[in-house]
Design a protein around this motif. Structure first.
Motif, PDB file in Angstrom:
ATOM      1  N   UNK A 194      65.127  16.493  -9.372  1.00 36.88           N
ATOM      2  CA  UNK A 194      63.753  16.681  -9.863  1.00 36.88           C
ATOM      3  C   UNK A 194      63.611  16.311 -11.332  1.00 36.88           C
ATOM      4  N   UNK A 195      64.728  16.150 -12.021  1.00 35.22           N
ATOM      5  CA  UNK A 195      64.702  15.838 -13.455  1.00 35.22           C
ATOM      6  C   UNK A 195      64.981  14.370 -13.730  1.00 35.22           C
ATOM      7  N   UNK A 196      64.792  13.503 -12.729  1.00 36.19           N
ATOM      8  CA  UNK A 196      65.171  12.111 -12.946  1.00 36.19           C
ATOM      9  C   UNK A 196      64.380  11.424 -14.067  1.00 36.19           C
ATOM     10  N   UNK A 197      63.106  11.756 -14.336  1.00 38.31           N
ATOM     11  CA  UNK A 197      62.434  11.100 -15.467  1.00 38.31           C
ATOM     12  C   UNK A 197      63.113  11.404 -16.802  1.00 38.31           C
ATOM     13  N   UNK A 198      63.510  12.668 -16.999  1.00 35.92           N
ATOM     14  CA  UNK A 198      64.199  13.036 -18.235  1.00 35.92           C
ATOM     15  C   UNK A 198      65.564  12.366 -18.317  1.00 35.92           C
ATOM     16  N   UNK A 199      66.247  12.228 -17.178  1.00 37.79           N
ATOM     17  CA  UNK A 199      67.555  11.592 -17.170  1.00 37.79           C
ATOM     18  C   UNK A 199      67.441  10.098 -17.490  1.00 37.79           C
ATOM     19  N   UNK A 200      66.406   9.458 -16.966  1.00 36.93           N
ATOM     20  CA  UNK A 200      66.170   8.049 -17.292  1.00 36.93           C
ATOM     21  C   UNK A 200      65.931   7.892 -18.786  1.00 36.93           C
ATOM     22  N   UNK A 201      65.108   8.777 -19.345  1.00 38.16           N
ATOM     23  CA  UNK A 201      64.797   8.711 -20.777  1.00 38.16           C
ATOM     24  C   UNK A 201      66.049   8.893 -21.623  1.00 38.16           C
ATOM     25  N   UNK A 202      66.950   9.785 -21.199  1.00 37.70           N
ATOM     26  CA  UNK A 202      68.171  10.025 -21.963  1.00 37.70           C
ATOM     27  C   UNK A 202      69.092   8.807 -21.925  1.00 37.70           C
ATOM     28  N   UNK A 203      69.198   8.176 -20.761  1.00 38.52           N
ATOM     29  CA  UNK A 203      70.024   6.966 -20.656  1.00 38.52           C
ATOM     30  C   UNK A 203      69.456   5.870 -21.541  1.00 38.52           C
ATOM     31  N   UNK A 204      68.135   5.738 -21.550  1.00 42.26           N
ATOM     32  CA  UNK A 204      67.499   4.726 -22.404  1.00 42.26           C
ATOM     33  C   UNK A 204      67.776   5.001 -23.875  1.00 42.26           C
ATOM     34  N   UNK A 205      67.798   6.279 -24.248  1.00 41.36           N
ATOM     35  CA  UNK A 205      68.060   6.635 -25.640  1.00 41.36           C
ATOM     36  C   UNK A 205      69.473   6.223 -26.038  1.00 41.36           C
ATOM     37  N   UNK A 206      70.453   6.515 -25.183  1.00 39.44           N
ATOM     38  CA  UNK A 206      71.842   6.162 -25.493  1.00 39.44           C
ATOM     39  C   UNK A 206      72.021   4.644 -25.518  1.00 39.44           C
ATOM     40  N   UNK A 207      71.373   3.944 -24.603  1.00 39.24           N
ATOM     41  CA  UNK A 207      71.451   2.487 -24.606  1.00 39.24           C
ATOM     42  C   UNK A 207      70.908   1.924 -25.915  1.00 39.24           C
ATOM     43  N   UNK A 208      69.852   2.548 -26.428  1.00 39.28           N
ATOM     44  CA  UNK A 208      69.320   2.121 -27.710  1.00 39.28           C
ATOM     45  C   UNK A 208      70.301   2.359 -28.844  1.00 39.28           C
ATOM     46  N   UNK A 209      71.034   3.475 -28.786  1.00 40.86           N
ATOM     47  CA  UNK A 209      72.002   3.796 -29.838  1.00 40.86           C
ATOM     48  C   UNK A 209      73.168   2.818 -29.872  1.00 40.86           C
ATOM     49  N   UNK A 210      73.576   2.335 -28.718  1.00 39.65           N
ATOM     50  CA  UNK A 210      74.743   1.446 -28.687  1.00 39.65           C
ATOM     51  C   UNK A 210      74.345  -0.029 -28.755  1.00 39.65           C
ATOM     52  N   UNK A 211      73.041  -0.309 -28.840  1.00 41.96           N
ATOM     53  CA  UNK A 211      72.590  -1.688 -28.979  1.00 41.96           C
ATOM     54  C   UNK A 211      72.413  -2.431 -27.675  1.00 41.96           C
TER      55      UNK A 211
END
Length: 292
Positions: A194-211
């Protein structure tokens, strides 16, 4: 009685999951970096003691300094070893580039089913389990796409988690580099969560951090087999608004194979440079509204 905070708990789990030499080095580096900031608290029972006139110090201060030097030396040695590992990975990547290989990396929130999907696509035997951080070590295999008439390199990577400590991101740079150097990211999502939108957002955040934020993605909504009939999507292929970009999305079950052929066909189209199909569709309308 020792009390473990969130970071130390994650480190303990990482230590249990690491299997390769590289994975163990990365976990040990993160643990040492964490301990280096906790020395004062850990040695609070050895506080400085007052000596004679004009003197201050004692065994507590000496112990802290000794431990600080030991940890510093260990961190330096581990980093040197990881530099060698990184060079080896760079050599492997250069070899793939010379072969004109198309590189695909699996990314996603922890326990989304990346390793199960990896095994299903390339018939590998990578460790997969219903647990946090089952995979810490990057594994790369060749995936043949008959529709495109060529093979691609597919890599399984470490899973992300909310508020992943920066020390862990730094320590796992060698592993995460596979995602940074990829031509395409398969972003695996737990469709049953049920939390998949938040999980997607977190993955996107980490992807942004690593370039790796600008690398093209395909969203793979996994675990279709555990969804109730009323929660199943109307169609297995559509697009999803990912940070303002209409991103191809495919629903599948890595466990029973449903939807895998559609994923292979989508990958073949992208590898061949074909246009992406623009399709309309809805899935979990209430969750998508919440995500927006």
């Amino acid at each position: 009685m020792p009390v473990n905070d969130r970071t130390l708990l994650i480190l303990e789990i990482f230590a249990q999951r690491a299997r390769s030499h590289e994975g163990k080095l990365q976990v040990e580096l993160a643990r040492m970096q964490y301990l280096s900031t906790r020395l004062v608290r850990r040695w609070s029972h050895l506080e400085r003691q007052s000596g004679g006139i004009g003197m201050r110090g004692g065994p507590g201060e000496s112990q802290i300094e000794l431990d600080r030097r030991m940890i510093g030396d260990n961190i330096k040695k581990i980093k040197e070893r990881l530099v060698k590992v990184k060079r080896q990975r760079q050599t492997q990547r250069r070899q793939r580039e010379r072969r004109d290989a198309f590189n695909i990396s699996l990314v996603g929130y922890t326990n989304a089913g990346k390793s199960t999907l990896f095994n299903a696509l390339v018939k590998a035997r990578a460790y997969a389990a219903d647990q946090l951080f089952a995979t810490l070590d990057t594994t790369t295999r060749q995936l043949y796409l008959g529709e495109a008439g060529r093979s691609v390199s597919l890599s399984d990577t470490v899973g992300f988690i909310r508020d992943l400590p920066h020390g862990l991101i730094d320590a796992f740079q060698a592993t995460l580099q596979e995602a940074v150097d990829a031509d395409l990211l398969l972003h695996v999502v737990d469709a049953a969560s049920p939390n998949f939108p938040e999980q997607i957002a977190e993955v996107q955040r980490v992807l942004g951090e690593i370039g790796a934020a600008d690398i093209p993605q395909v969203l793979v909504f996994n675990k279709l087999d555990v969804l109730d009939a009323e929660r199943r999507p109307r169609q297995l292929e559509d697009t999803f608004d990912l940070d303002g970009v209409q991103t191809p999305r495919i629903f599948l079950s890595a466990k029973n194979g449903e939807g895998l052929q559609a994923l292979r066909q989508q990958l073949a189209r992208m590898v061949s440079g074909g246009a992406l199909p623009a399709q309309d569709g809805e899935y979990f309308p209430e969750s998508r509204e919440a995500a927006s």
